[in-house]
Design a protein around this motif. Structure first.
Motif, PDB file in Angstrom:
ATOM      1  N   GLY A   1     -58.685  45.602-111.713  1.00  0.00           N
ATOM      2  CA  GLY A   1     -57.658  46.119-112.606  1.00  0.00           C
ATOM      3  C   GLY A   1     -58.283  46.711-113.855  1.00  0.00           C
ATOM      4  N   ALA A   2     -57.553  47.613-114.480  1.00  0.00           N
ATOM      5  CA  ALA A   2     -58.067  48.295-115.660  1.00  0.00           C
ATOM      6  C   ALA A   2     -58.355  47.299-116.778  1.00  0.00           C
ATOM      7  N   GLY A   3     -59.550  47.362-117.335  1.00  0.00           N
ATOM      8  CA  GLY A   3     -59.938  46.496-118.442  1.00  0.00           C
ATOM      9  C   GLY A   3     -60.356  45.105-118.019  1.00  0.00           C
ATOM     10  N   LYS A   4     -60.420  44.811-116.736  1.00  0.00           N
ATOM     11  CA  LYS A   4     -60.802  43.480-116.255  1.00  0.00           C
ATOM     12  C   LYS A   4     -62.172  43.553-115.565  1.00  0.00           C
ATOM     13  N   LYS A   5     -62.788  42.359-115.445  1.00  0.00           N
ATOM     14  CA  LYS A   5     -64.136  42.286-114.889  1.00  0.00           C
ATOM     15  C   LYS A   5     -64.225  41.128-113.897  1.00  0.00           C
ATOM     16  N   VAL A   6     -64.951  41.361-112.804  1.00  0.00           N
ATOM     17  CA  VAL A   6     -65.241  40.342-111.795  1.00  0.00           C
ATOM     18  C   VAL A   6     -66.758  40.191-111.700  1.00  0.00           C
ATOM     19  N   SER A   7     -67.243  38.956-111.797  1.00  0.00           N
ATOM     20  CA  SER A   7     -68.684  38.686-111.720  1.00  0.00           C
ATOM     21  C   SER A   7     -69.000  38.005-110.395  1.00  0.00           C
ATOM     22  N   VAL A   8     -70.082  38.446-109.756  1.00  0.00           N
ATOM     23  CA  VAL A   8     -70.478  37.879-108.470  1.00  0.00           C
ATOM     24  C   VAL A   8     -72.004  37.898-108.387  1.00  0.00           C
ATOM     25  N   HIS A   9     -72.533  36.880-107.730  1.00  0.00           N
ATOM     26  CA  HIS A   9     -73.986  36.721-107.574  1.00  0.00           C
ATOM     27  C   HIS A   9     -74.292  36.564-106.084  1.00  0.00           C
ATOM     28  N   VAL A  10     -75.189  37.409-105.566  1.00  0.00           N
ATOM     29  CA  VAL A  10     -75.608  37.355-104.159  1.00  0.00           C
ATOM     30  C   VAL A  10     -77.093  37.025-104.125  1.00  0.00           C
ATOM     31  N   GLU A  11     -77.464  36.025-103.316  1.00  0.00           N
ATOM     32  CA  GLU A  11     -78.864  35.593-103.233  1.00  0.00           C
ATOM     33  C   GLU A  11     -79.272  35.454-101.773  1.00  0.00           C
ATOM     34  N   VAL A  12     -80.358  36.125-101.379  1.00  0.00           N
ATOM     35  CA  VAL A  12     -80.914  36.064-100.025  1.00  0.00           C
ATOM     36  C   VAL A  12     -82.401  35.745-100.154  1.00  0.00           C
ATOM     37  N   GLY A  13     -82.842  34.721 -99.426  1.00  0.00           N
ATOM     38  CA  GLY A  13     -84.256  34.337 -99.505  1.00  0.00           C
ATOM     39  C   GLY A  13     -85.176  35.391 -98.917  1.00  0.00           C
ATOM     40  N   ALA A  14     -84.963  35.750 -97.650  1.00  0.00           N
ATOM     41  CA  ALA A  14     -85.769  36.770 -96.982  1.00  0.00           C
ATOM     42  C   ALA A  14     -84.853  37.569 -96.069  1.00  0.00           C
ATOM     43  N   GLY A  15     -84.899  38.878 -96.204  1.00  0.00           N
ATOM     44  CA  GLY A  15     -84.052  39.729 -95.375  1.00  0.00           C
ATOM     45  C   GLY A  15     -83.427  40.847 -96.187  1.00  0.00           C
ATOM     46  N   GLN A  16     -82.142  41.090 -95.946  1.00  0.00           N
ATOM     47  CA  GLN A  16     -81.438  42.198 -96.598  1.00  0.00           C
ATOM     48  C   GLN A  16     -80.121  41.713 -97.180  1.00  0.00           C
ATOM     49  N   ALA A  17     -79.880  42.132 -98.405  1.00  0.00           N
ATOM     50  CA  ALA A  17     -78.609  41.861 -99.070  1.00  0.00           C
ATOM     51  C   ALA A  17     -77.868  43.186 -99.219  1.00  0.00           C
ATOM     52  N   ARG A  18     -76.765  43.335 -98.509  1.00  0.00           N
ATOM     53  CA  ARG A  18     -75.965  44.558 -98.554  1.00  0.00           C
ATOM     54  C   ARG A  18     -74.665  44.266 -99.298  1.00  0.00           C
ATOM     55  N   VAL A  19     -74.328  45.127-100.263  1.00  0.00           N
ATOM     56  CA  VAL A  19     -73.109  44.964-101.053  1.00  0.00           C
ATOM     57  C   VAL A  19     -72.350  46.292-101.031  1.00  0.00           C
ATOM     58  N   ILE A  20     -71.065  46.243-100.648  1.00  0.00           N
ATOM     59  CA  ILE A  20     -70.182  47.408-100.650  1.00  0.00           C
ATOM     60  C   ILE A  20     -69.221  47.231-101.815  1.00  0.00           C
ATOM     61  N   VAL A  21     -69.324  48.091-102.824  1.00  0.00           N
ATOM     62  CA  VAL A  21     -68.520  47.952-104.032  1.00  0.00           C
ATOM     63  C   VAL A  21     -67.262  48.801-103.913  1.00  0.00           C
ATOM     64  N   PRO A  22     -66.192  48.468-104.666  1.00  0.00           N
ATOM     65  CA  PRO A  22     -64.943  49.248-104.591  1.00  0.00           C
ATOM     66  C   PRO A  22     -65.162  50.695-105.014  1.00  0.00           C
ATOM     67  N   ALA A  23     -64.316  51.561-104.509  1.00  0.00           N
ATOM     68  CA  ALA A  23     -64.473  52.997-104.758  1.00  0.00           C
ATOM     69  C   ALA A  23     -64.276  53.348-106.224  1.00  0.00           C
ATOM     70  N   GLY A  24     -63.292  52.731-106.908  1.00  0.00           N
ATOM     71  CA  GLY A  24     -62.991  53.121-108.279  1.00  0.00           C
ATOM     72  C   GLY A  24     -63.523  52.171-109.319  1.00  0.00           C
TER      73      GLY A  24
ATOM     74  N   LYS B   1     -59.469  56.923-109.349  1.00  0.00           N
ATOM     75  CA  LYS B   1     -58.733  56.104-110.303  1.00  0.00           C
ATOM     76  C   LYS B   1     -59.542  54.864-110.645  1.00  0.00           C
ATOM     77  N   ALA B   2     -59.744  54.596-111.954  1.00  0.00           N
ATOM     78  CA  ALA B   2     -60.514  53.434-112.388  1.00  0.00           C
ATOM     79  C   ALA B   2     -59.799  52.151-112.023  1.00  0.00           C
ATOM     80  N   SER B   3     -60.586  51.174-111.523  1.00  0.00           N
ATOM     81  CA  SER B   3     -59.999  49.891-111.098  1.00  0.00           C
ATOM     82  C   SER B   3     -60.784  48.712-111.655  1.00  0.00           C
ATOM     83  N   GLY B   4     -61.284  48.813-112.879  1.00  0.00           N
ATOM     84  CA  GLY B   4     -61.961  47.674-113.497  1.00  0.00           C
ATOM     85  C   GLY B   4     -63.476  47.737-113.321  1.00  0.00           C
ATOM     86  N   THR B   5     -64.101  46.597-113.624  1.00  0.00           N
ATOM     87  CA  THR B   5     -65.571  46.494-113.620  1.00  0.00           C
ATOM     88  C   THR B   5     -66.007  45.332-112.737  1.00  0.00           C
ATOM     89  N   VAL B   6     -67.075  45.555-111.990  1.00  0.00           N
ATOM     90  CA  VAL B   6     -67.700  44.506-111.164  1.00  0.00           C
ATOM     91  C   VAL B   6     -69.102  44.255-111.722  1.00  0.00           C
TER      92      VAL B   6
END
Length: 434
Positions: free
Chosen positions: A346-369, A412-417
Motif C-alpha cells: 500500500g502507498a506509504g507502507k513498508k514490508v520487511s523480509v529476510h531470505v537466507e540460503v546456506g548454499a545454492g540459489q535465493a530467488r526473489v520475485i518482487v511486486p510490479a509496483g 501504480k505505486a504499491s508501497g515499499t519492500v
C-alpha cells in the motif's frame, strides 16, 4: 699411573657417580630439512623427527601454532656446533637468509593464529595435538634417560674384552668387494671388513672355476626382512573412520560439522598410524602427504557457513498478502524461491523480509509496483538484479551490494519492500513480476 692421573670414574666403591651432563635442545645441522628444528627435537627426545615434522605441519594449518613454534625455535635455538643463535646474529648486524626466514615463519604463524581465533574447533584440535606431541616427547626422553641411568652396567659393558673372532677363510668377502649398505648389513658372507688380497683372488678364482650352484661359488645369505609396511592399512583405516564419522552426523548436523567430524576421525587414524610406525612397522611419504592434505581440508571445512545442510532441496514460499509475509525465510542447501507477486503493502507502507540460503540459489520475485530497498550479501557467488544486461555468472568472494529498485514507469505505486537476502555460497537473483 699416579693417583692424581686416575679418572674421576674410578672413584672409591660406595661413592656416588657424577651426574650425567644435562641434555640441551639444539638444532641439528646434519639432518635438517629446513632449519633443523624437527631434527633437533628428534635427537633431543630420541624419536623419529618425521613425527615432529608431521605434527608441526598439521599444527601450522589448523591454527598457525606450528609455524609460531618453528619460527621462534629457529630464531632462538642455536645449531649443535654453534654458540650463537639467529637472533644474536641479527642483533650484531649480520642479517642473513636463515634469520629472515625464521622471522617470516613466525609472523605468518601469528597471522594464521589471529585469523583462527573465532574457530574454536580448530584451536581445540591444535591444543590437543600440541599436548600429545609434548607428552610423547617427554615420555620418550624419560624412557631413554631411565635406560641409560645404570652406570655400573654401562661400565661393565665398556670394560668387557672384545669378542673373539675367527680369522677369515678363503672365499670370505672383504669390505672392498661387498660394501656395507645403509641399514648396517652387508652383502656377502661372514661380514669381516678385512682380508688379504690373495684370499680375495682365491675366492674369485674358485667362483670362476665352478658352475652355477657349484661348490666353489659363494652363496650370499638372505637379507633379514625389514619392518612391515602399514601405509595401506593406515590409509584404509582413515577412509573407513572418515566415512563413519561423517555418516553418523550426516542426518542431523550441518554439512560443515559432518565434514569436520569425518576429517578429524581420518586425521586421527593417520596420526595413530604414523605414531605406531615409529615403534612397529613403517609408513611411507604418501601417508605423510595424505595427513597434511586431510588437515588442510579440515581447516577448510571449518570455514563453511554453519547453515549449509547436507540435503539439497527446492522450496517455494508464496505469501498471499502483506500480512502473510514472514520476517525470515531460511533454507540450508538448495534453491529457495520467494514469490511476492501478490504482496501489495500500500502507498506509504513498508514490508520487511529476510531470505537466507546456506548454499545454492535465493530467488526473489518482487511486486510490479513496489519500490525495493535491497541489501544482498553473498559469501562466494554472484548477484543478479532486474535490468542487468549480462546474464553471466560472475563468481566473487565477499559480495555486499545495496540498491534501490524503483518501479517501472507507468506502474501504480504499491508501497515499499525492504528486502535482505543472504547466501553463503551461491547466487542471489531478484526479478520483478510482470
Amino acid at each position: 699411573m699416579t693417583h692424581e692421573d686416575a679418572p674421576a670414574a674410578a672413584a672409591a666403591p660406595g661413592s656416588e657417580p657424577e651426574p650425567a651432563p644435562l641434555r640441551r635442545f639444539r638444532r641439528d645441522r646434519r639432518h635438517k630439512t629446513l632449519g633443523g628444528v624437527c631434527a633437533g627435537l628428534g635427537r633431543h627426545c630420541d624419536m623419529d623427527p618425521v613425527i615432529f615434522r608431521i605434527g608441526l605441519a598439521v599444527l601450522a594449518v589448523t591454527g598457525g601454532v606450528g609455524l609460531i613454534f618453528y619460527g621462534f625455535a629457529w630464531l632462538f635455538v642455536a645449531y649443535d656446533d654453534e654458540d650463537e643463535n639467529e637472533f644474536r646474529k641479527l642483533l650484531t648486524g649480520r642479517v642473513d637468509g636463515p634469520g629472515l626466514a625464521a622471522i617470516v615463519t613466525a609472523l605468518v604463524g601469528c597471522g594464521v593464529f589471529l585469523s583462527m581465533l573465532n574457530n574454536g574447533g580448530a584451536l581445540s584440535f591444535a591444543a590437543v595435538l600440541a599436548l600429545l606431541l609434548a607428552g610423547s616427547g617427554y615420555w620418550s626422553q624419560r624412557r631413554t634417560t631411565t635406560a641409560e641411568a645404570d652406570p655400573v652396567a654401562a661400565q661393565a659393558v665398556a670394560d668387557a674384552p672384545p669378542e673373539a673372532q675367527a680369522p677369515p677363510v678363503a672365499g670370505a668377502p672383504s669390505w672392498w668387494r661387498d660394501p656395507i649398505v645403509k641399514d648396517g648389513t652387508h652383502v656377502g658372507g661372514t661380514g669381516y671388513f678385512w682380508g688379504p688380497p690373495d684370499l680375495a683372488r682365491a675366492a674369485s678364482g674358485a667362483s670362476s672355476g665352478s658352475g652355477a650352484g657349484g661348490w666353489g661359488r659363494p652363496v650370499a645369505p638372505k637379507r633379514p626382512p625389514g619392518p612391515r609396511g602399514i601405509g595401506a592399512l593406515t590409509f584404509l583405516g582413515a577412509v573407513v573412520a572418515g566415512l563413519v564419522g561423517a555418516g553418523v552426523t550426516w542426518e542431523d548436523r550441518s554439512l560443515g560439522h559432518s565434514l569436520q567430524t569425518g576429517l578429524a576421525c581420518a586425521l586421527a587414524v593417520f596420526g595413530l598410524g604414523i605414531a605406531v610406525s615409529a615403534f612397529r612397522g613403517r609408513t611411507g611419504v604418501g601417508s605423510i602427504v595424505l595427513a597434511v592434505i586431510t588437515a588442510g581440508l579440515l581447516t577448510a571445512s571449518a570455514a563453511l557457513p554453519s547453515n549449509i545442510s547436507t540435503r539439497w532441496m527446492h522450496r517455494d514460499w508464496v505469501p498471499a498478502s502483506a500480512s502473510d509475509v514472514s520476517a525470515k525465510y531460511e533454507l540450508g542447501s538448495g534453491v529457495g524461491t520467494l514469490d511476492l507477486t501478490e504482496v501489495r503493502p500500500g502507498a506509504g507502507k513498508k514490508v520487511s523480509v529476510h531470505v537466507e540460503v546456506g548454499a545454492g540459489q535465493a530467488r526473489v520475485i518482487v511486486p510490479a509496483g513496489a519500490t525495493v530497498e535491497l541489501h544482498a550479501e553473498v559469501g562466494v557467488g554472484d548477484v543478479q538484479l532486474p535490468g542487468d544486461a549480462s546474464k553471466d555468472v560472475d563468481v566473487q568472494p565477499g559480495v555486499d551490494q545495496r540498491a534501490t529498485l524503483a518501479p517501472p514507469a507507468g506502474t501504480k505505486a504499491s508501497g515499499t519492500v525492504e528486502l535482505h537476502v543472504e547466501v553463503g555460497v551461491g547466487q542471489v537473483e531478484v526479478s520483478r513480476a510482470s
